[in-house]
Write a protein that holds these residues in place. Structure first.
Motif, PDB file in Angstrom:
ATOM      1  N   GLN A  96     155.326  86.486   5.899  1.00 12.93           N
ATOM      2  CA  GLN A  96     155.040  86.997   4.566  1.00 12.93           C
ATOM      3  C   GLN A  96     154.213  88.280   4.663  1.00 12.93           C
ATOM      4  O   GLN A  96     153.238  88.349   5.400  1.00 12.93           O
ATOM      5  N   THR A  97     154.647  89.302   3.931  1.00 12.50           N
ATOM      6  CA  THR A  97     153.920  90.562   3.858  1.00 12.50           C
ATOM      7  C   THR A  97     153.292  90.689   2.479  1.00 12.50           C
ATOM      8  O   THR A  97     153.953  90.475   1.464  1.00 12.50           O
ATOM      9  N   VAL A  98     152.011  91.005   2.447  1.00 13.95           N
ATOM     10  CA  VAL A  98     151.307  91.229   1.183  1.00 13.95           C
ATOM     11  C   VAL A  98     151.352  92.717   0.861  1.00 13.95           C
ATOM     12  O   VAL A  98     151.100  93.553   1.733  1.00 13.95           O
ATOM     13  N   VAL A  99     151.699  93.045  -0.389  1.00 14.93           N
ATOM     14  CA  VAL A  99     151.787  94.434  -0.835  1.00 14.93           C
ATOM     15  C   VAL A  99     150.702  94.652  -1.897  1.00 14.93           C
ATOM     16  O   VAL A  99     150.750  94.055  -2.974  1.00 14.93           O
ATOM     17  N   SER A 139     149.010 104.531  -4.175  1.00 12.52           N
ATOM     18  CA  SER A 139     149.668 104.157  -2.931  1.00 12.52           C
ATOM     19  C   SER A 139     149.794 102.638  -2.838  1.00 12.52           C
ATOM     20  O   SER A 139     149.207 101.894  -3.616  1.00 12.52           O
ATOM     21  N   ALA A 140     150.568 102.174  -1.857  1.00  6.99           N
ATOM     22  CA  ALA A 140     150.745 100.748  -1.618  1.00  6.99           C
ATOM     23  C   ALA A 140     150.368 100.438  -0.174  1.00  6.99           C
ATOM     24  O   ALA A 140     150.730 101.177   0.741  1.00  6.99           O
ATOM     25  N   LEU A 141     149.636  99.368   0.010  1.00  8.08           N
ATOM     26  CA  LEU A 141     149.217  98.936   1.342  1.00  8.08           C
ATOM     27  C   LEU A 141     149.972  97.661   1.687  1.00  8.08           C
ATOM     28  O   LEU A 141     149.886  96.667   0.960  1.00  8.08           O
ATOM     29  N   ARG A 142     150.729  97.686   2.789  1.00 11.50           N
ATOM     30  CA  ARG A 142     151.497  96.528   3.237  1.00 11.50           C
ATOM     31  C   ARG A 142     150.868  95.943   4.498  1.00 11.50           C
ATOM     32  O   ARG A 142     150.652  96.656   5.462  1.00 11.50           O
ATOM     33  N   MET A 143     150.606  94.647   4.471  1.00 11.84           N
ATOM     34  CA  MET A 143     149.965  93.980   5.601  1.00 11.84           C
ATOM     35  C   MET A 143     150.535  92.582   5.756  1.00 11.84           C
ATOM     36  O   MET A 143     150.971  91.963   4.774  1.00 11.84           O
ATOM     37  N   ASP A 144     150.517  92.081   6.988  1.00 12.00           N
ATOM     38  CA  ASP A 144     150.841  90.678   7.200  1.00 12.00           C
ATOM     39  C   ASP A 144     149.839  89.821   6.430  1.00 12.00           C
ATOM     40  O   ASP A 144     148.659  90.161   6.345  1.00 12.00           O
ATOM     41  N   ALA A 145     150.326  88.717   5.872  1.00 10.59           N
ATOM     42  CA  ALA A 145     149.491  87.884   5.007  1.00 10.59           C
ATOM     43  C   ALA A 145     148.217  87.395   5.680  1.00 10.59           C
ATOM     44  O   ALA A 145     147.193  87.184   5.015  1.00 10.59           O
TER      45      ALA A 145
END
Length: 219
Positions: free
Chosen positions: A180-183, A190-196
């Motif tokens: 799952q990636t958290v956006v 801007s948008a920051l995408r990271m592993d949950a």
């Protein structure tokens, strides 16, 4: 009545999911200001519930769902683990030479109360446990939590600067449905995408300070 503070996530049916569940619980309780006793007990209970769910036979290798909620009005920490399997969880009394089968005995001993219910939507059941956790400590400045626990309105530390989180969403990997990636939608657009499970440093937004980008200056 206050809304419960909660975190929801899903786990693949693999051994590494048990420590991952503990880490996410530890992160959430750190954000909420829970004491060490509640954290240690909660991690033990959640470990047993997730381990049991991993052992249940389910169709098509379905994921295990987890919900962590602090019911602030009741002073309870509620842990829920859902699986798509049939059957009824029962406390066993294993023989001395048996190496397993004591999970629910531990849950029964540590929890304030526990039980199970059929899932309202879909197949399977949810096993839940509650423990007493009546006190919340003040939230600290610059707490490190998992990305999945971030909520709109908080500030996150990004590239040595604080930014307000305007929205929180999730994406799933096409190649690994368990990942799952958290956006996070930030105030600068801007948008920051990271592993949950990745850590982020957060703090509450200062509502008394002016909103960035909305200030007026006089000439």
């Amino acid at each position: 009545m206050a809304e419960p503070r909660e975190v929801k996530f899903r786990l693949s049916r693999r051994r590494s999911s048990v420590p991952r569940a503990r880490a996410l619980l530890h992160s959430a309780l750190g954000e909420w200001g829970a004491g060490s006793e509640a954290a240690e007990t909660g991690e033990l209970i959640l470990s047993e519930l997730v381990t049991n769910a991993m052992r249940v036979r389910v169709p098509h290798d379905r994921l295990v769902g987890v919900r962590i909620a602090w019911l602030t009005d009741d002073g309870l920490l509620r842990l829920e683990v859902s699986d798509a399997g049939e059957g009824k969880p029962e406390v066993r009394a294993p023989c001395e030479d048996e190496t397993g089968g004591r999970g629910l005995l531990l849950v029964e001993a540590l929890a304030h109360r526990w039980g199970f219910e059929q899932r309202a939507c879909g197949i399977g059941k949810t096993v839940w446990a509650e423990l007493k956790a009546p006190y919340l400590a003040p939230e600290r400045d610059g707490t490190e939590i998992a990305a999945v626990a971030v909520r709109p309105g908080q500030c996150v530390r990004v590239r040595d600067a604080w930014q307000v989180v305007r929205s929180v969403g999730t994406e799933r990997s096409a190649s690994d449905c368990a990942r799952q990636t958290v956006v996070l939608g930030l105030e600068d657009g801007s948008a920051l995408r990271m592993d949950a499970t990745e850590p982020l440093t957060v703090r509450d937004a200062d509502v008394s300070s002016p909103q960035r980008g909305g200030e007026e200056t006089s000439g």
